[in-house]
Enzyme design. Sequence first.
Site, short mmCIF file in Angstrom:
data_model
loop_
_atom_site.label_atom_id
_atom_site.label_comp_id
_atom_site.label_asym_id
_atom_site.label_seq_id
_atom_site.Cartn_x
_atom_site.Cartn_y
_atom_site.Cartn_z
N GLY A 119 1.07 -1.38 0.11
CA GLY A 119 0.06 -0.17 -0.18
C GLY A 119 0.91 1.04 0.24
N THR A 134 0.84 -8.74 -15.98
CA THR A 134 1.82 -8.22 -15.98
C THR A 134 3.15 -9.68 -16.34
OG1 THR A 134 2.54 -8.07 -12.98
CG2 THR A 134 2.04 -6.55 -14.24
N GLY A 172 6.21 -10.06 -16.23
CA GLY A 172 7.65 -10.15 -16.63
C GLY A 172 8.87 -9.56 -17.36
N ASP A 219 17.06 -5.27 -8.08
CA ASP A 219 16.35 -5.36 -7.17
C ASP A 219 14.66 -5.24 -7.51
OD1 ASP A 219 14.48 -5.93 -4.67
OD2 ASP A 219 15.52 -4.23 -3.56
N ASP A 259 4.37 -2.80 -7.95
CA ASP A 259 3.99 -1.59 -7.20
C ASP A 259 3.90 -0.39 -8.15
OD1 ASP A 259 3.25 -3.41 -4.71
OD2 ASP A 259 4.82 -3.38 -3.69
N ALA A 273 12.00 0.95 -11.60
CA ALA A 273 11.67 1.01 -10.40
C ALA A 273 12.86 -0.56 -10.13
CB ALA A 273 10.55 0.22 -9.89
O1 RIB Z 1 5.48 -5.64 -3.10
C1 RIB Z 1 6.54 -5.03 -2.44
C2 RIB Z 1 6.38 -5.45 -0.86
O2 RIB Z 1 5.69 -6.31 -0.80
C3 RIB Z 1 7.77 -4.91 -0.01
O3 RIB Z 1 8.09 -3.81 0.30
C4 RIB Z 1 6.93 -5.55 0.88
O4 RIB Z 1 6.80 -4.51 2.31
C5 RIB Z 1 5.49 -6.54 1.12
O5 RIB Z 1 4.79 -6.29 1.81
#
Ligand code: RIB
Length: 287
Positions: A43, A200, A202, A227, A233, A263
């Site tokens: 979130g 998605t 990849g 990473d 997100d 990202a």
């Molecule tokens: O989507 C990545 C997130 O998943 C991380 O930041 C971790 O906190 C988990 O909630």
Amino acid sequence: MSTPALTIIGSVNLDLVASAEKLPVAGETVTGATFAQYPGGKGANQALAARRLGAEVSMIARTGEGPNRDAALALLRQDGVDLSGVVACPDEQTGVALIAVDKAGENQIVVASGANATLSPEDVNIEGHPDAILCQLEVPTACVMAALRAGSGLFAVNLAPAGPVPIELLEAADLLIVNEGEAAFYGEGLHRGGGMVALTLGAEGAVLYRAGKEVARAAAFAVPVIDTTGAGDTFCAALVLALAEGREEGEALCFASAASALAVTKAGAQPSLPWREDVEAFLREQD
Ligand code: RIB
């Protein structure tokens, strides 16, 4: 184009990250890792990504009190996310995610939900009339349903991590966002409501469906992978923002793919989230 207002209902975590050569298998100990701590939570990551990409953002969440709350909210506060809906619970711990990252940038995540699990539908007071509401599944589903019933603007759910949800949610959402594993979990249920589904893939890019039919496809951008934490997100926030801005579906999907590509080029969930200028410059470089 006026600035879209987004409300995000979801988790706030502190990410404790060990970067190692390889990820452990069950029962294995991997040594030689380096450690770092970052603000995270799906979130909070989506709220910060939307903010950096140009939205006015309000967040609804729960944390504990004390230094972990302060650390988990630091970048959201710094970048101007409205945190008036983030309740501090004296008897709960701020959510923590234990994350292992390997040298290819792949991760394993275990979340201790803490206060996130106590978020309640009564906390979901959606003020004003945001252009879009974006939820994930790291908080109780009842809160996502409460957000759905608020009925303001585009209603989007990132079905992560995958788990059982009421059929009504799948049917009524304007936009569902899933990766391949989540798509396999929900199957045809994803397309029952006739809304949009973003998938998605990849390295294979991303696809957008409407009423079960493909309406847009974006190739993945080739970037150095450090990473992948937070990339999904970023995709969610960017897609919702672009659609709330009224962008055409293919353009919105391309913008989201470019944002999520950037990202993965830096370590950590929130430190890696790109600003709008970064994404626009990156897209210009691809022309
Ligand atoms: O989507 C990545 C997130 O998943 C991380 O930041 C971790 O906190 C988990 O909630």
